[in-house]
Design a protein around this motif. Structure first.
Motif, mmCIF file in Angstrom:
data_model
loop_
_atom_site.group_PDB
_atom_site.id
_atom_site.type_symbol
_atom_site.label_atom_id
_atom_site.label_comp_id
_atom_site.label_asym_id
_atom_site.label_seq_id
_atom_site.Cartn_x
_atom_site.Cartn_y
_atom_site.Cartn_z
ATOM 1 N N GLU A 27 0.561 -0.984 0.114
ATOM 2 C CA GLU A 27 -0.302 0.208 0.264
ATOM 3 C C GLU A 27 0.696 1.191 -0.247
ATOM 4 O O GLU A 27 0.705 1.757 -0.490
ATOM 5 C CB GLU A 27 -1.253 -0.122 0.986
ATOM 6 N N LYS A 44 1.522 3.986 -3.044
ATOM 7 C CA LYS A 44 0.893 5.281 -2.852
ATOM 8 C C LYS A 44 2.340 6.491 -2.673
ATOM 9 O O LYS A 44 1.517 7.818 -3.828
ATOM 10 C CB LYS A 44 0.695 6.029 -0.997
ATOM 11 N N ASP A 45 3.442 6.017 -3.292
ATOM 12 C CA ASP A 45 5.057 6.970 -3.504
ATOM 13 C C ASP A 45 4.755 6.609 -4.807
ATOM 14 O O ASP A 45 4.798 8.072 -5.638
ATOM 15 C CB ASP A 45 5.825 5.816 -2.682
ATOM 16 N N ARG A 56 1.926 6.539 -6.549
ATOM 17 C CA ARG A 56 0.818 7.894 -7.207
ATOM 18 C C ARG A 56 0.585 9.377 -7.165
ATOM 19 O O ARG A 56 1.214 10.149 -7.918
ATOM 20 C CB ARG A 56 0.025 8.007 -6.477
ATOM 21 N N ASN A 57 1.901 9.621 -5.808
ATOM 22 C CA ASN A 57 2.784 10.791 -5.200
ATOM 23 C C ASN A 57 3.432 11.525 -6.251
ATOM 24 O O ASN A 57 4.471 11.985 -5.928
ATOM 25 C CB ASN A 57 2.102 10.999 -3.912
#
Length: 100
Positions: A24, A28-29, A31-32
Motif C-alpha cells: 500500500e 501511494k509513493d 501515485r504521488n
C-alpha cells in the motif's frame, strides 16, 4: 556476488530512510511521484504484481524483479517483503544497473 551488491545497497538505502516497503505504501509513493524505482518479489501474488506493474507503467516508474520476498526482506533487515520503493534518484539508478 552481484546479488550481495544490490542487497547491501538496498540495505544502505533503507538505513538512509530512502526506502519504503509494503504494497500500500509503495502504491501511494508511486501515485504521488516519490518512487524512483520499485522492486517487486517474483513470488508476489498475481493481483499484487498486476496492480504494481500497471501503476509503474502509468506513472513511468522503473520496475525491477528479484527472486523472492525473503531475499527482499533480508536485504532491508526485515521480514519478507513483497515490494519496496526506492525514493532517492541516486540509489534508484545504481540499483537499476545492479539488477539488470
Amino acid at each position: 556476488m552481484i546479488q550481495q551488491k544490490w542487497m547491501s545497497l538496498l540495505g544502505l538505502a533503507n538505513r538512509a530512510r530512502k526506502l519504503i516497503s509494503g504494497e500500500e505504501l509503495v502504491l501511494k509513493d508511486i501515485r504521488n511521484g516519490n518512487a524512483k524505482l520499485v522492486i517487486l518479489a517474483a513470488d508476489a501474488s498475481k493481483n499484487t504484481e498486476k496492480k504494481l506493474t500497471d501503476k509503474c507503467i502509468f506513472y513511468k516508474v522503473p520496475l525491477k524483479r528479484v527472486d523472492n520476498r525473503e531475499l527482499l526482506g533480508k536485504a532491508i533487515g526485515k521480514e519478507a517483503r513483497v515490494a519496496v520503493a526506492v525514493l532517492d534518484e541516486g540509489f534508484a539508478k545504481k540499483l537499476q544497473t545492479l539488477l539488470d
